[in-house]
Design an enzyme around this catalytic site. Structure first.
Site, PDB file in Angstrom:
ATOM      1  N   ARG B 120       0.814  -1.234   0.000  1.00 34.39           N
ATOM      2  CA  ARG B 120       0.000   0.000   0.000  1.00 34.39           C
ATOM      3  C   ARG B 120       0.839   1.271   0.000  1.00 34.39           C
ATOM      4  O   ARG B 120       0.368   2.328   0.409  1.00 34.39           O
ATOM      5  CB  ARG B 120      -0.982   0.021   1.167  1.00 34.39           C
ATOM      6  CG  ARG B 120      -2.015  -1.087   1.133  1.00 34.39           C
ATOM      7  CD  ARG B 120      -3.218  -0.782   2.012  1.00 34.39           C
ATOM      8  NE  ARG B 120      -4.122  -1.905   2.069  1.00 34.39           N
ATOM      9  CZ  ARG B 120      -4.104  -2.835   3.020  1.00 34.39           C
ATOM     10  NH1 ARG B 120      -3.235  -2.747   4.009  1.00 34.39           N
ATOM     11  NH2 ARG B 120      -4.968  -3.833   3.002  1.00 34.39           N
ATOM     12  N   LYS B 142       2.718  11.173 -11.530  1.00 36.06           N
ATOM     13  CA  LYS B 142       1.909  10.250 -12.337  1.00 36.06           C
ATOM     14  C   LYS B 142       2.672   8.944 -12.508  1.00 36.06           C
ATOM     15  O   LYS B 142       3.804   8.943 -12.997  1.00 36.06           O
ATOM     16  CB  LYS B 142       1.587  10.855 -13.704  1.00 36.06           C
ATOM     17  CG  LYS B 142       0.444  11.841 -13.675  1.00 36.06           C
ATOM     18  CD  LYS B 142      -0.063  12.112 -15.090  1.00 36.06           C
ATOM     19  CE  LYS B 142      -1.206  13.101 -15.085  1.00 36.06           C
ATOM     20  NZ  LYS B 142      -1.661  13.412 -16.461  1.00 36.06           N
ATOM     21  N   GLU B 184       8.668  17.018 -25.332  1.00 43.28           N
ATOM     22  CA  GLU B 184       8.054  17.469 -24.075  1.00 43.28           C
ATOM     23  C   GLU B 184       8.630  18.819 -23.641  1.00 43.28           C
ATOM     24  O   GLU B 184       7.949  19.611 -22.995  1.00 43.28           O
ATOM     25  CB  GLU B 184       8.223  16.414 -22.968  1.00 43.28           C
ATOM     26  CG  GLU B 184       7.593  15.041 -23.271  1.00 43.28           C
ATOM     27  CD  GLU B 184       6.068  14.984 -23.135  1.00 43.28           C
ATOM     28  OE1 GLU B 184       5.410  16.042 -23.135  1.00 43.28           O
ATOM     29  OE2 GLU B 184       5.532  13.863 -23.036  1.00 43.28           O
ATOM     30  N   LYS B 226       6.638  22.623 -15.069  1.00 42.30           N
ATOM     31  CA  LYS B 226       5.868  21.457 -14.612  1.00 42.30           C
ATOM     32  C   LYS B 226       5.545  21.565 -13.134  1.00 42.30           C
ATOM     33  O   LYS B 226       4.426  21.280 -12.702  1.00 42.30           O
ATOM     34  CB  LYS B 226       6.643  20.170 -14.892  1.00 42.30           C
ATOM     35  CG  LYS B 226       5.929  18.909 -14.391  1.00 42.30           C
ATOM     36  CD  LYS B 226       5.494  18.004 -15.490  1.00 42.30           C
ATOM     37  CE  LYS B 226       4.634  16.863 -15.004  1.00 42.30           C
ATOM     38  NZ  LYS B 226       4.781  15.648 -15.807  1.00 42.30           N
ATOM     39  N   GLU B 236      -5.039  16.724 -11.585  1.00 48.90           N
ATOM     40  CA  GLU B 236      -5.583  17.016 -12.915  1.00 48.90           C
ATOM     41  C   GLU B 236      -7.081  17.256 -12.920  1.00 48.90           C
ATOM     42  O   GLU B 236      -7.818  16.676 -13.704  1.00 48.90           O
ATOM     43  CB  GLU B 236      -5.213  15.871 -13.888  1.00 48.90           C
ATOM     44  CG  GLU B 236      -5.309  16.317 -15.335  1.00 48.90           C
ATOM     45  CD  GLU B 236      -4.669  15.321 -16.286  1.00 48.90           C
ATOM     46  OE1 GLU B 236      -3.503  14.954 -16.073  1.00 48.90           O
ATOM     47  OE2 GLU B 236      -5.344  14.920 -17.243  1.00 48.90           O
ATOM     48  N   ARG B 240      -3.828  21.149 -15.085  1.00 54.85           N
ATOM     49  CA  ARG B 240      -2.835  20.112 -15.387  1.00 54.85           C
ATOM     50  C   ARG B 240      -3.133  19.394 -16.699  1.00 54.85           C
ATOM     51  O   ARG B 240      -2.222  18.864 -17.345  1.00 54.85           O
ATOM     52  CB  ARG B 240      -2.742  19.109 -14.226  1.00 54.85           C
ATOM     53  CG  ARG B 240      -1.638  18.088 -14.442  1.00 54.85           C
ATOM     54  CD  ARG B 240      -1.239  17.322 -13.192  1.00 54.85           C
ATOM     55  NE  ARG B 240      -0.183  16.380 -13.510  1.00 54.85           N
ATOM     56  CZ  ARG B 240       0.489  15.659 -12.648  1.00 54.85           C
ATOM     57  NH1 ARG B 240       0.218  15.776 -11.359  1.00 54.85           N
ATOM     58  NH2 ARG B 240       1.439  14.824 -13.019  1.00 54.85           N
ATOM     59  N   ASN B 244      -1.250  17.630 -21.305  1.00 56.23           N
ATOM     60  CA  ASN B 244      -1.544  16.547 -22.235  1.00 56.23           C
ATOM     61  C   ASN B 244      -1.665  17.014 -23.674  1.00 56.23           C
ATOM     62  O   ASN B 244      -2.174  16.274 -24.523  1.00 56.23           O
ATOM     63  CB  ASN B 244      -2.838  15.844 -21.805  1.00 56.23           C
ATOM     64  CG  ASN B 244      -2.686  15.168 -20.466  1.00 56.23           C
ATOM     65  OD1 ASN B 244      -1.674  14.525 -20.195  1.00 56.23           O
ATOM     66  ND2 ASN B 244      -3.671  15.332 -19.600  1.00 56.23           N
ATOM     67  N   HIS B 247      -1.245  14.606 -26.442  1.00 55.92           N
ATOM     68  CA  HIS B 247      -1.200  13.271 -25.850  1.00 55.92           C
ATOM     69  C   HIS B 247      -2.428  12.423 -26.186  1.00 55.92           C
ATOM     70  O   HIS B 247      -2.329  11.202 -26.204  1.00 55.92           O
ATOM     71  CB  HIS B 247      -1.030  13.367 -24.331  1.00 55.92           C
ATOM     72  CG  HIS B 247       0.377  13.694 -23.913  1.00 55.92           C
ATOM     73  ND1 HIS B 247       1.018  14.855 -24.294  1.00 55.92           N
ATOM     74  CD2 HIS B 247       1.289  13.008 -23.153  1.00 55.92           C
ATOM     75  CE1 HIS B 247       2.251  14.877 -23.786  1.00 55.92           C
ATOM     76  NE2 HIS B 247       2.436  13.772 -23.099  1.00 55.92           N
ATOM     77  N   HIS B 251      -1.283   9.168 -27.612  1.00 54.57           N
ATOM     78  CA  HIS B 251      -1.555   7.856 -27.003  1.00 54.57           C
ATOM     79  C   HIS B 251      -2.257   6.939 -28.006  1.00 54.57           C
ATOM     80  O   HIS B 251      -2.010   5.728 -28.026  1.00 54.57           O
ATOM     81  CB  HIS B 251      -2.416   8.022 -25.754  1.00 54.57           C
ATOM     82  CG  HIS B 251      -1.661   8.585 -24.579  1.00 54.57           C
ATOM     83  ND1 HIS B 251      -2.271   8.974 -23.420  1.00 54.57           N
ATOM     84  CD2 HIS B 251      -0.343   8.800 -24.393  1.00 54.57           C
ATOM     85  CE1 HIS B 251      -1.363   9.428 -22.571  1.00 54.57           C
ATOM     86  NE2 HIS B 251      -0.183   9.340 -23.138  1.00 54.57           N
ATOM     87  N   HIS B 264       7.357   7.661 -27.172  1.00 54.03           N
ATOM     88  CA  HIS B 264       6.303   8.532 -26.663  1.00 54.03           C
ATOM     89  C   HIS B 264       6.454   9.964 -27.184  1.00 54.03           C
ATOM     90  O   HIS B 264       5.484  10.572 -27.664  1.00 54.03           O
ATOM     91  CB  HIS B 264       6.319   8.506 -25.132  1.00 54.03           C
ATOM     92  CG  HIS B 264       5.358   9.461 -24.503  1.00 54.03           C
ATOM     93  ND1 HIS B 264       3.992   9.338 -24.652  1.00 54.03           N
ATOM     94  CD2 HIS B 264       5.554  10.568 -23.739  1.00 54.03           C
ATOM     95  CE1 HIS B 264       3.384  10.326 -23.990  1.00 54.03           C
ATOM     96  NE2 HIS B 264       4.308  11.079 -23.436  1.00 54.03           N
TER      97      HIS B 264
END
Lengths: 362, 362
Positions: B120, B142, B184, B226, B236, B240, B244, B247, B251, B264
């Protein structure tokens, strides 16, 4: 009907306990911005209560994605988790789609872990239908799956938006499950609420006879204890560890026998007797307190002797416990009924003696 | 050497950027109560930098559990995650044992998710060794793995205790990876830092020639952008999402071609051109801004045309995006270089036109 609060700042949430909650849209109104919800349940609870919950959600204009998993601790694993993710993705559940756990501890733990990790976290609601889930596992945000090497080894702290505990569902709970849940009820008495323990001694038979009022009281009192502990120590840096009384031994029993062989509550009962035996042998717990707790477990129909796995195997299994620090197993021990503490100083010889005294058919 | 701070209350942490950090125990001193740490790296980075990091940790009295995973986006999956858990359990890593991610975005994402969920949650440190990881993926918490139906679909927000970015590691970075990381870097200029975009236009060739001072400036400026965004919106809920940019399309490219086919950053570059084309077609972005960004990507050696998957397939793939709300795909669009916003109102016809204009060999 009673509502308690788990005070965790912006992560605070209510616990609603009472009769008929499943059919009353009021308790589910918090989901309402959502037009869809995913309900995770199992093959036993689904046929009993899923239609009821679906109808209540539909009355709020919320359509149900139904995800039914197999019943039992043996299925609280990767494979089942994957099935849940596949279903969520196939049904295009979104980051704003709530997940509801309708069932006992296994459903709550695995659905909660799915909610914690699907798209990095979606809204989550606990709808516990077993005594164990209503008094313990649905409250406090512990979610997890098992690993072959250790119980609840993979998981997250992820608080639900609410716990909605409809006590009517206990009417269909198998006897064995009711008794298993009682182990976690008794736990609160042992670790911090001696008065509650006295009350349980006075009322165990009526509880097992499912007296509504008695069960309601026991659930609310248990949740109140749990809510206080969780509010004080959400991520188990301190006092929350006391909730693991009997669990280090208990998890070893569950993992050692194979998940699902003993119910969690049964393993916790036998594990607590072991912890109490250790406490007594260390001169910390008066023998008469040990005898009182053993007597109450017996009246609750719970096992008070652990399976004879052997000291070696127990030590190996307990070495994977989450409370291990610098290679030392940390045990929750008892000073008296109503007071527990954590100790990393249990000599191996004392453990061996406790296993010899409390394992096998006796 | 420069240190930035990600201001997140009790989850705040430093980002250290500079030369020689890997061999300087100072930057790893925060781990010091631990006697052991698990280092997750891959088969490419391990042989280059693991010995260096091990030595630094050993100087602090910290022994290393080494977990080496295969290199590439195709391995950011369940199977690799299981292998990490198996290794952590086999080596009896405890709740207090830190996990370090030594590598690029894939290593950081999967090791971070393992850290978020092993027992956990255990302490976690990012030691990024690629440009992409140093300017973007190691900052902000993330973590994720991919699902066959969607990239980064399973994960958690889990902040590291520190980001330790040794710029010396960029010396061994393959050319293609350096360029991918530049996508990026450019992104920060596009969404909120027009001045930085101007600077990148003035200095792209020197950056690609790995001028130490230039790269250091670009990394720090990227991290500063960032850190500000993450501090304003950790999970987000709002601003935030602008990170993306490119993205949603990117993606879809990565998932559609099979993870690892395009890097990526390459997919983000082509995806950003698509987003800019949509923005221009909607009359939101002046064409000359679109041309400027295409020109900069070209100079950075990045693809500016997306693979021709077909509009249907793109829409299906983007339907699994985490920003989808009530069935509507939400796109990050551009108003001008330096200003982005989120829109759920992109007509399908405009998307089809953009795909026709920007896909295939052109």
């Amino acid at each position: 009907m009673q509502t308690l609060n788990v005070a965790l700042g912006e992560r605070s949430y209510p616990i609603h306990v009472g009769s008929g909650l499943l059919t009353d849209p009021r308790w589910f109104a918090a989901l309402a911005p959502a037009r869809r919800a995913a309900v995770v349940t199992n093959t036993t609870v689904g046929p009993l209560y899923l239609a009821r919950l679906r109808q209540t959600l539909e009355a709020l204009g919320i359509a149900c994605v139904e995800i039914v998993i197999p019943d039992g601790e043996a299925f609280k694993n990767w494979e089942t988790l994957h099935r849940i993710f596949d279903a969520l993705l196939t049904h295009r559940c979104e980051r704003s789609t709530p997940i509801l756990a309708l069932g006992g501890g296994v459903v709550g733990d695995i659905a909660g872990f799915a909610a914690a990790t699907y798209q990095r976290g979606v809204p989550f609601y606990q709808v516990p239908t077993t005594l164990l889930a209503q008094v313990d596992s649905s409250v406090g945000g512990k979610t997890a799956i098992n690993h072959p090497l250790g119980k609840n080894m993979i998981g997250a702290f992820y608080q639900p938006g609410a716990v909605i505990a409809d006590t009517d569902t206990l009417g269909t709970l198998p006897e064995r499950e009711l008794k298993a849940g009682m182990a976690e009820v008794i736990k609160y008495g042992l670790i911090r609420d001696a008065e509650f323990f006295d009350w349980l001694e006075a009322n165990m038979e009526r509880l097992l006879a499912r007296d509504d009022e008695m069960l309601g009281f026991a659930i609310v009192r248990s949740c109140a204890n749990k809510a206080q502990i969780v509010a004080a120590d959400e991520r188990e840096a301190g006092v929350r560890a006391l909730l693991n009384l009997g669990h280090t031994f208990g998890h070893a029993i569950e993992t050692g026998l194979g998940y699902g062989e003993w119910l969690h509550g049964e393993a916790v009962a036998a594990g607590t007797v072991l912890a109490a035996e250790v406490s007594a042998r260390l001169g910390l717990l008066p023998r008469e307190h040990l005898e009182r707790l053993v007597a109450l477990y017996r009246r609750a129909g719970l096992p008070t002797r652990a399976p004879d796995l052997g000291t070696e195997r127990y030590l190996a299994l307990m070495g994977h416990d989450k409370k291990v620090q610098e290679g030392k197993i940390r045990f929750v021990l008892l000073k008296r009924i109503g007071e527990a503490f954590v100790s990393a100083d249990v000599p191996q010889a004392v453990l061996a003696q406790a296993f010899a005294a409390c394992c096998g058919d006796g």
